[in-house]
Design an enzyme around this catalytic site. Structure first.
Site, PDB file in Angstrom:
ATOM      1  N   GLY A  60      -0.193  11.591  -4.084  1.00  0.00           N
ATOM      2  CA  GLY A  60      -0.004  11.665  -2.697  1.00  0.00           C
ATOM      3  C   GLY A  60      -1.103  11.800  -2.447  1.00  0.00           C
ATOM      4  O   GLY A  60      -1.124  12.982  -1.153  1.00  0.00           O
ATOM      5  N   ASN A 100      -3.190  10.021  -0.573  1.00  0.00           N
ATOM      6  CA  ASN A 100      -3.292   9.345   1.278  1.00  0.00           C
ATOM      7  C   ASN A 100      -2.537  10.460   1.667  1.00  0.00           C
ATOM      8  O   ASN A 100      -2.936  10.562   3.026  1.00  0.00           O
ATOM      9  CB  ASN A 100      -2.975   8.244   0.489  1.00  0.00           C
ATOM     10  CG  ASN A 100      -3.895   7.546   0.666  1.00  0.00           C
ATOM     11  OD1 ASN A 100      -4.900   7.376   1.363  1.00  0.00           O
ATOM     12  ND2 ASN A 100      -4.169   6.592  -0.607  1.00  0.00           N
ATOM     13  N   ILE A 144       9.534  -1.601  -4.894  1.00  0.00           N
ATOM     14  CA  ILE A 144       9.298  -2.449  -3.723  1.00  0.00           C
ATOM     15  C   ILE A 144      10.703  -2.433  -2.914  1.00  0.00           C
ATOM     16  O   ILE A 144      12.030  -3.367  -4.005  1.00  0.00           O
ATOM     17  CB  ILE A 144       8.649  -3.822  -4.457  1.00  0.00           C
ATOM     18  CG1 ILE A 144       7.273  -3.958  -4.810  1.00  0.00           C
ATOM     19  CG2 ILE A 144       8.981  -4.756  -2.969  1.00  0.00           C
ATOM     20  CD1 ILE A 144       6.780  -5.251  -5.308  1.00  0.00           C
ATOM     21  N   LEU A 145      10.678  -2.358  -2.082  1.00  0.00           N
ATOM     22  CA  LEU A 145      12.732  -2.423  -1.807  1.00  0.00           C
ATOM     23  C   LEU A 145      12.950  -3.706  -1.072  1.00  0.00           C
ATOM     24  O   LEU A 145      11.696  -4.389  -1.049  1.00  0.00           O
ATOM     25  CB  LEU A 145      12.480  -1.103  -0.311  1.00  0.00           C
ATOM     26  CG  LEU A 145      12.098  -0.077  -0.886  1.00  0.00           C
ATOM     27  CD1 LEU A 145      11.875   0.864   0.850  1.00  0.00           C
ATOM     28  CD2 LEU A 145      13.411   0.595  -1.302  1.00  0.00           C
ATOM     29  N   ASN A 157       1.238   0.685   5.567  1.00  0.00           N
ATOM     30  CA  ASN A 157       0.660   0.727   4.012  1.00  0.00           C
ATOM     31  C   ASN A 157      -1.041   0.729   3.730  1.00  0.00           C
ATOM     32  O   ASN A 157      -1.342   0.017   4.736  1.00  0.00           O
ATOM     33  CB  ASN A 157       1.503  -0.233   3.446  1.00  0.00           C
ATOM     34  CG  ASN A 157       0.702  -0.153   1.680  1.00  0.00           C
ATOM     35  OD1 ASN A 157       1.381   0.984   1.025  1.00  0.00           O
ATOM     36  ND2 ASN A 157       0.320  -1.412   0.850  1.00  0.00           N
ATOM     37  N   HIS A 176      -3.584  -0.425   1.030  1.00  0.00           N
ATOM     38  CA  HIS A 176      -4.183  -0.904  -0.086  1.00  0.00           C
ATOM     39  C   HIS A 176      -5.614  -1.152  -0.504  1.00  0.00           C
ATOM     40  O   HIS A 176      -6.623  -0.623   0.407  1.00  0.00           O
ATOM     41  CB  HIS A 176      -3.948  -2.170   0.171  1.00  0.00           C
ATOM     42  CG  HIS A 176      -3.788  -3.403  -0.990  1.00  0.00           C
ATOM     43  ND1 HIS A 176      -3.442  -3.398  -1.815  1.00  0.00           N
ATOM     44  CD2 HIS A 176      -4.799  -3.939  -1.560  1.00  0.00           C
ATOM     45  CE1 HIS A 176      -3.453  -3.836  -2.883  1.00  0.00           C
ATOM     46  NE2 HIS A 176      -4.626  -4.969  -2.797  1.00  0.00           N
TER      47      HIS A 176
END
Length: 206
Positions: free
Chosen positions: A11, A13, A92-93, A107, A109
């Site tokens: 965590g 970020n 990945i939902l 998000n 990246h």
């Protein structure tokens, strides 16, 4: 604006969001919920320290990806969440999640999309690929999430130089410090201030 953060690990970020929230604010946004896919994620400790309500929803407890997606979605709806931020969320939902929260999921990246992105590019793998290819610049991208992995509209990007002798671990840290921890809070703040609009693939910033 009520913000939920989805996490799976350390965590870092998420901590950048907490730090900005506690110092300058997030454009009126409130860190209202943390959902972890793992009960042992250190991000849960960060949430507790910051007073952010947290729950664990593990994919292992659900027979299918769709059922897990439905459970996460139901929790977000229950908590009246306006913005979802993925901070190292490794699951990945299903596409229904992106449909329910269209242009309301951000998000971060660790590369300059469209380079070194998509399925399989996460964590150190991204930086290993950048070094192996020999690029001179990498960086980070904050983007809206769609069903296309790492393919959503780009909000903001920040470049980071690759230096002689870099290892994936050294590069990962530099990208975090010089890019991710800056542009993710920026993107969240702009969303909460109502400054972002999406037209096709283009994100306009007012």
């Amino acid at each position: 604006m009520r913000i939920a953060v989805l996490v799976s690990g350390g965590g870092t970020n998420f901590q950048a969001l907490i730090d900005r929230y506690q110092s300058k604010g997030l454009g009126g946004g409130e860190l209202a919920l943390c959902i972890s896919s793992s009960p042992t994620a250190y991000a849960l400790t960060r949430a507790a320290s910051a007073g952010v309500p947290a729950v664990t929803l593990s994919p292992k407890d659900f027979p299918t990806r769709q059922e897990y997606t439905d459970a996460v979605t139901a929790k977000l709806v229950e908590e009246k969440i306006d913005l979802v931020v993925l901070c190292g969320f490794l699951y990945i939902l299903s596409p229904s999640f992106c449909e329910r929260f269209a242009n309301a999921v951000i998000n971060i990246h660790p590369a300059l999309i469209p380079s070194f992105c998509g399925e399989g590019y996460f964590g150190l793998k991204v930086h290993e690929a950048a070094l192996a290819y020999g690029v001179k610049l990498t960086g980070a991208t904050a983007h809206f999430v769609t069903a296309d992995c790492d393919g959503g509209p780009i909000i903001c990007q920040k470049a980071v130089a690759i230096e002689e002798g870099d290892t994936p671990e050294i590069l990962q840290r530099r990208v975090m410090e010089q890019a991710e921890w800056i542009i993710l809070p920026d993107a969240v703040t702009m969303f909460c201030e109502g400054r972002l609009s999406v037209e096709g693939r283009i994100v306009h910033i007012r």
